[in-house]
Design an enzyme around this catalytic site. Structure first.
Site, PDB file in Angstrom:
ATOM      1  N   ARG A 168      33.780  35.640  41.238  1.00 53.51           N
ATOM      2  CA  ARG A 168      33.323  34.472  40.466  1.00 53.51           C
ATOM      3  C   ARG A 168      34.510  33.587  40.109  1.00 53.51           C
ATOM      4  NH1 ARG A 168      31.822  38.492  36.718  1.00 53.51           N
ATOM      5  NH2 ARG A 168      29.648  37.866  36.851  1.00 53.51           N
ATOM      6  N   ILE A 169      35.671  34.195  39.841  1.00 51.79           N
ATOM      7  CA  ILE A 169      36.848  33.391  39.529  1.00 51.79           C
ATOM      8  C   ILE A 169      37.387  32.742  40.795  1.00 51.79           C
ATOM      9  CG2 ILE A 169      39.213  33.425  38.626  1.00 51.79           C
ATOM     10  CD1 ILE A 169      38.333  35.754  36.815  1.00 51.79           C
ATOM     11  N   ALA A 248      44.582  38.377  38.445  1.00 51.15           N
ATOM     12  CA  ALA A 248      43.456  39.302  38.610  1.00 51.15           C
ATOM     13  C   ALA A 248      43.753  40.643  37.948  1.00 51.15           C
ATOM     14  CB  ALA A 248      43.138  39.469  40.093  1.00 51.15           C
ATOM     15  N   ARG A 249      44.345  41.547  38.683  1.00 54.27           N
ATOM     16  CA  ARG A 249      44.725  42.858  38.162  1.00 54.27           C
ATOM     17  C   ARG A 249      46.048  43.272  38.784  1.00 54.27           C
ATOM     18  NH1 ARG A 249      41.462  42.002  34.782  1.00 54.27           N
ATOM     19  NH2 ARG A 249      39.602  43.215  34.216  1.00 54.27           N
ATOM     20  N   ASP A 272      50.559  37.120  35.705  1.00 58.46           N
ATOM     21  CA  ASP A 272      49.914  37.197  34.392  1.00 58.46           C
ATOM     22  C   ASP A 272      49.426  38.603  34.089  1.00 58.46           C
ATOM     23  OD1 ASP A 272      48.892  35.796  32.011  1.00 58.46           O
ATOM     24  OD2 ASP A 272      46.914  36.331  32.798  1.00 58.46           O
ATOM     25  N   GLU A 277      49.875  47.459  32.140  1.00 63.74           N
ATOM     26  CA  GLU A 277      49.576  46.139  31.587  1.00 63.74           C
ATOM     27  C   GLU A 277      50.799  45.483  30.955  1.00 63.74           C
ATOM     28  OE1 GLU A 277      47.342  42.822  30.814  1.00 63.74           O
ATOM     29  OE2 GLU A 277      46.732  44.566  31.984  1.00 63.74           O
ATOM     30  N   HIS A 296      49.214  38.180  30.135  1.00 63.88           N
ATOM     31  CA  HIS A 296      47.757  38.266  30.314  1.00 63.88           C
ATOM     32  C   HIS A 296      47.040  37.239  29.439  1.00 63.88           C
ATOM     33  CE1 HIS A 296      44.308  41.251  31.455  1.00 63.88           C
ATOM     34  NE2 HIS A 296      43.959  39.990  31.605  1.00 63.88           N
ATOM     35  N   ILE A 297      47.392  35.977  29.634  1.00 69.32           N
ATOM     36  CA  ILE A 297      46.805  34.903  28.832  1.00 69.32           C
ATOM     37  C   ILE A 297      45.879  34.001  29.641  1.00 69.32           C
ATOM     38  CG2 ILE A 297      48.714  34.826  27.189  1.00 69.32           C
ATOM     39  CD1 ILE A 297      49.725  32.314  28.740  1.00 69.32           C
ATOM     40  N   GLY A 299      42.911  34.573  30.824  1.00 69.32           N
ATOM     41  CA  GLY A 299      41.541  34.657  30.318  1.00 69.32           C
ATOM     42  C   GLY A 299      41.400  33.979  28.971  1.00 69.32           C
ATOM     43  N   ALA A 300      40.210  34.089  28.407  1.00 69.56           N
ATOM     44  CA  ALA A 300      39.904  33.387  27.163  1.00 69.56           C
ATOM     45  C   ALA A 300      40.806  33.843  26.015  1.00 69.56           C
ATOM     46  CB  ALA A 300      38.444  33.609  26.791  1.00 69.56           C
TER      47      ALA A 300
END
Length: 338
Positions: A168-169, A248-249, A272, A277, A296-297, A299-300
């Protein structure tokens, strides 16, 4: 006589979910359900919550929600819906939830928007060699070297952008890139060439994408079969000066191989997400000049989180009105989502 409203509880970490449920969102939610307590649950085994959980029909969850398996479900015998005001549910919901026919939905679509926007920004900045120019300008404190670089074959006209994963991304990123004068390629083994053409991209093998792309952006899910899909051989195929972007990951990339390639100075990376992590304190990711590392910023974050709450509440409204959900998560989806 009007039927009683479904009873709802909130389960999430209050500190990690600020801005997810605004006062306006809670007021809207209260039109459809009876909110048993606006305080967020972080421990299902708190004795004071026993009666509340027994009465709960709907659970509105978010980041920091405790794991939900058979034992936790026994505490919520009336539970019919879990609406997750965040992305993936695969790390805290067990198969037992689906086996008990509890409906599950997620706001992953809302979380996809800021990730796609972040990826778009990083792709365009990478194509412009922004991070390299900043580094050289800061080191030289003059413009002789940066002006010479401006005559090189760089910039965002006609560059080849490789998208790995039509998630979806990934699809959102492709859509956001359409207005620009770029050559878009895609690798996704589950997508046919015809489907890729409908998205406005060329479907190519991963080896070809890695070799031809000026900027590569990763959007595949983290699965056993995608672990380290970007390894030493794939990285060696990258053009000199190309950029790898990972929002992504971290597990998608063999980080030892990536660091070895980055240390040569031949390629650049925008990272990111990492595996683990948070990289160790002595990780070269923090200090390599050709790495742009963020925590990891994509995302929301901050005010962007309000979209998560709004989407989760919209699904609760549909559920209460007997309409089909738009963001339902089915058990067969768990193997393919991030």
């Amino acid at each position: 006589m009007r039927s009683p409203l479904p009873r709802l509880s909130l389960a999430m970490d209050p500190e990690r979910t600020q801005h997810v449920l605004t006062p306006q969102a809670l007021a809207r939610l209260s039109q459809s359900v009876d909110i048993l307590d606006v305080r967020r649950i972080s421990d299902f085994y708190d004795p004071s919550l026993r009666d509340q959980l027994e009465r709960t029909d709907i659970l509105l969850t978010g980041w920091g929600c405790p794991d939900i398996g058979m034992r936790e479900l026994a505490l919520m015998p009336q539970l019919r819906l879990i609406s997750h005001a965040a992305g993936t549910v695969k790390y805290f919901l067990s198969q037992a939830v689906f086996e008990r026919d509890i409906t599950v939905c997620s706001a992953a679509e809302a979380n996809a928007q800021p990730v796609a926007e972040f990826a778009l920004a990083m792709i365009l900045l990478s194509g412009k060699r922004t991070f390299g120019f900043r580094r050289i300008y800061g080191d030289d404190r003059g413009r002789d070297n940066v002006e010479r670089l401006q005559s090189q074959a760089i910039g965002n006209l006609g560059l080849t952008i490789g998208i790995v994963g039509a998630s979806r991304i990934g699809r959102r990123v492709i859509n956001l890139l359409q207005p620009f004068d770029l050559d878009l390629t895609l690798f996704d083994p589950f997508l046919s060439a015809v489907e890729a053409e409908k998205l406005g991209v060329r479907s190519v093998p991963l080896d070809e994408l890695m070799a031809a792309s000026d900027v590569i952006s990763l959007h595949a899910p983290s699965l056993p079969q995608t672990r380290h899909m970007i390894g030493a051989e794939a990285l060696a195929r990258m053009k000199d000066g190309a950029t790898l972007i990972n929002t992504a990951r971290g597990a998608l990339v063999d980080e030892e191989a990536l660091l070895a390639e980055l240390k040569t100075g031949r390629i650049e990376a925008v990272i990111d997400v990492t595996d683990p992590e948070v990289p160790p304190q002595d990780s070269p990711f923090y200090s390599l000049p050709n790495v742009f590392l963020t925590p990891h910023i994509a995302g929301a974050i901050g005010l962007e989180r309000a979209r998560l709450g709004e989407m989760a509440i919209a699904e609760i409204e549909r559920f209460c009105q007997g309409f089909a959900l738009q963001q339902q998560v089915r058990p067969e989806h768990l193997e393919l989502i991030a």
